[in-house]
Design a protein around this motif. Structure first.
Motif, PDB file in Angstrom:
ATOM      1  N   SER A   1      28.891  45.355  49.757  1.00  0.00           N
ATOM      2  CA  SER A   1      28.746  45.087  48.323  1.00  0.00           C
ATOM      3  C   SER A   1      29.929  45.684  47.577  1.00  0.00           C
ATOM      4  O   SER A   1      30.731  46.417  48.157  1.00  0.00           O
ATOM      5  N   ILE A   2      29.980  45.382  46.286  1.00  0.00           N
ATOM      6  CA  ILE A   2      31.082  45.897  45.460  1.00  0.00           C
ATOM      7  C   ILE A   2      30.856  47.329  45.006  1.00  0.00           C
ATOM      8  O   ILE A   2      31.730  47.931  44.394  1.00  0.00           O
ATOM      9  N   ASP A   3      29.690  47.879  45.306  1.00  0.00           N
ATOM     10  CA  ASP A   3      29.369  49.232  44.871  1.00  0.00           C
ATOM     11  C   ASP A   3      30.308  50.253  45.511  1.00  0.00           C
ATOM     12  O   ASP A   3      30.787  50.060  46.625  1.00  0.00           O
ATOM     13  N   THR A   4      30.541  51.347  44.811  1.00  0.00           N
ATOM     14  CA  THR A   4      31.371  52.411  45.383  1.00  0.00           C
ATOM     15  C   THR A   4      30.640  53.016  46.579  1.00  0.00           C
ATOM     16  O   THR A   4      29.408  52.950  46.660  1.00  0.00           O
TER      17      THR A   4
ATOM     18  N   ASP B   1      33.259  47.258  48.915  1.00  0.00           N
ATOM     19  CA  ASP B   1      34.322  46.318  48.555  1.00  0.00           C
ATOM     20  C   ASP B   1      34.559  46.387  47.054  1.00  0.00           C
ATOM     21  O   ASP B   1      34.570  45.379  46.362  1.00  0.00           O
ATOM     22  N   ASN B   2      34.733  47.603  46.572  1.00  0.00           N
ATOM     23  CA  ASN B   2      34.898  47.830  45.146  1.00  0.00           C
ATOM     24  C   ASN B   2      36.111  47.098  44.574  1.00  0.00           C
ATOM     25  O   ASN B   2      36.109  46.704  43.413  1.00  0.00           O
ATOM     26  N   ASP B   3      37.135  46.884  45.388  1.00  0.00           N
ATOM     27  CA  ASP B   3      38.320  46.149  44.935  1.00  0.00           C
ATOM     28  C   ASP B   3      38.147  44.635  45.069  1.00  0.00           C
ATOM     29  O   ASP B   3      39.024  43.882  44.666  1.00  0.00           O
TER      30      ASP B   3
ATOM     31  N   ASN C   1      32.230  38.764  39.489  1.00  0.00           N
ATOM     32  CA  ASN C   1      32.877  38.913  40.789  1.00  0.00           C
ATOM     33  C   ASN C   1      32.066  39.780  41.754  1.00  0.00           C
ATOM     34  O   ASN C   1      32.577  40.711  42.368  1.00  0.00           O
ATOM     35  N   LEU C   2      30.784  39.433  41.879  1.00  0.00           N
ATOM     36  CA  LEU C   2      29.898  40.050  42.868  1.00  0.00           C
ATOM     37  C   LEU C   2      29.901  39.189  44.128  1.00  0.00           C
ATOM     38  O   LEU C   2      30.299  38.030  44.093  1.00  0.00           O
ATOM     39  N   ALA C   3      29.394  39.726  45.210  1.00  0.00           N
ATOM     40  CA  ALA C   3      29.273  38.948  46.444  1.00  0.00           C
ATOM     41  C   ALA C   3      28.039  38.057  46.384  1.00  0.00           C
ATOM     42  O   ALA C   3      26.962  38.503  45.981  1.00  0.00           O
ATOM     43  N   LYS C   4      28.210  36.805  46.782  1.00  0.00           N
ATOM     44  CA  LYS C   4      27.041  35.957  47.006  1.00  0.00           C
ATOM     45  C   LYS C   4      26.264  36.555  48.168  1.00  0.00           C
ATOM     46  O   LYS C   4      26.848  37.110  49.095  1.00  0.00           O
TER      47      LYS C   4
END
Length: 157
Positions: free
Chosen positions: A72-75, A95-97, A117-120
């Motif tokens: 995920s985009i989370d830190t 995947d914060n970047d 811009n989150l992950a599906k």
């Protein structure tokens, strides 16, 4: 979008494993198939249910020789708190970047919430040659994957 038969885009990213390390996909597949379970965000109801269900399947995935990672985009710090809160025993990739999401072409927005811009919600099984053996991508963030199908794909990879 990355599909079955494609070489999986390689990456190196922060790994939330109770601490913060890093993982490189091309090195991780040396130990066998890798299951990448992309989810929009930590601490949300469907994502929590999905990750907890994957945790319940962890022994079966291990028996198949596969390693599971949530992405995920989370830190990594938020992911470690999420792991603790949900009682997860597998590692999460930060995947914060958004480099991995972009490489796999999985970006989505919750425009009404102002979140972009989150992950599906999606799952990829990458075999030990670095080739995508299974892919499932949902345009509906409320839909969870077919866990038994993922397990079968991991066994076959």
């Amino acid at each position: 979008m990355v599909s079955v038969g494609d070489e999986a885009p390689d990456f190196t990213a922060p790994l939330a494993n109770g601490d913060v390390d890093e993982v490189t996909l091309s090195e991780a597949v040396d130990d066998g198939p890798v299951v990448l379970a992309f989810f929009p965000g930590a601490f949300t109801s469907v994502c929590s249910d999905e990750m907890e269900t994957f945790d319940d399947k962890l022994e079966e995935l291990a028996d198949a020789g596969a390693t599971l990672y949530g992405v995920s985009i989370d830190t990594p710090f938020a992911q470690n708190a999420f792991r603790d809160d949900a009682g997860l025993t597998f590692d999460l990739i930060s995947d914060n970047d958004r480099d991995i999401i972009d490489a796999y072409d999985l970006s989505m927005d919750f425009a009404a919430l102002g979140v972009h811009n989150l992950a599906k919600r999606s799952v990829f099984v990458v075999d030990d040659d670095g080739v995508v053996a299974y892919e499932w991508v949902s345009d509906d963030p409320g839909v969870e994957p077919d866990y038994d199908e993922v397990l079968e794909a991991a066994r076959a990879a």
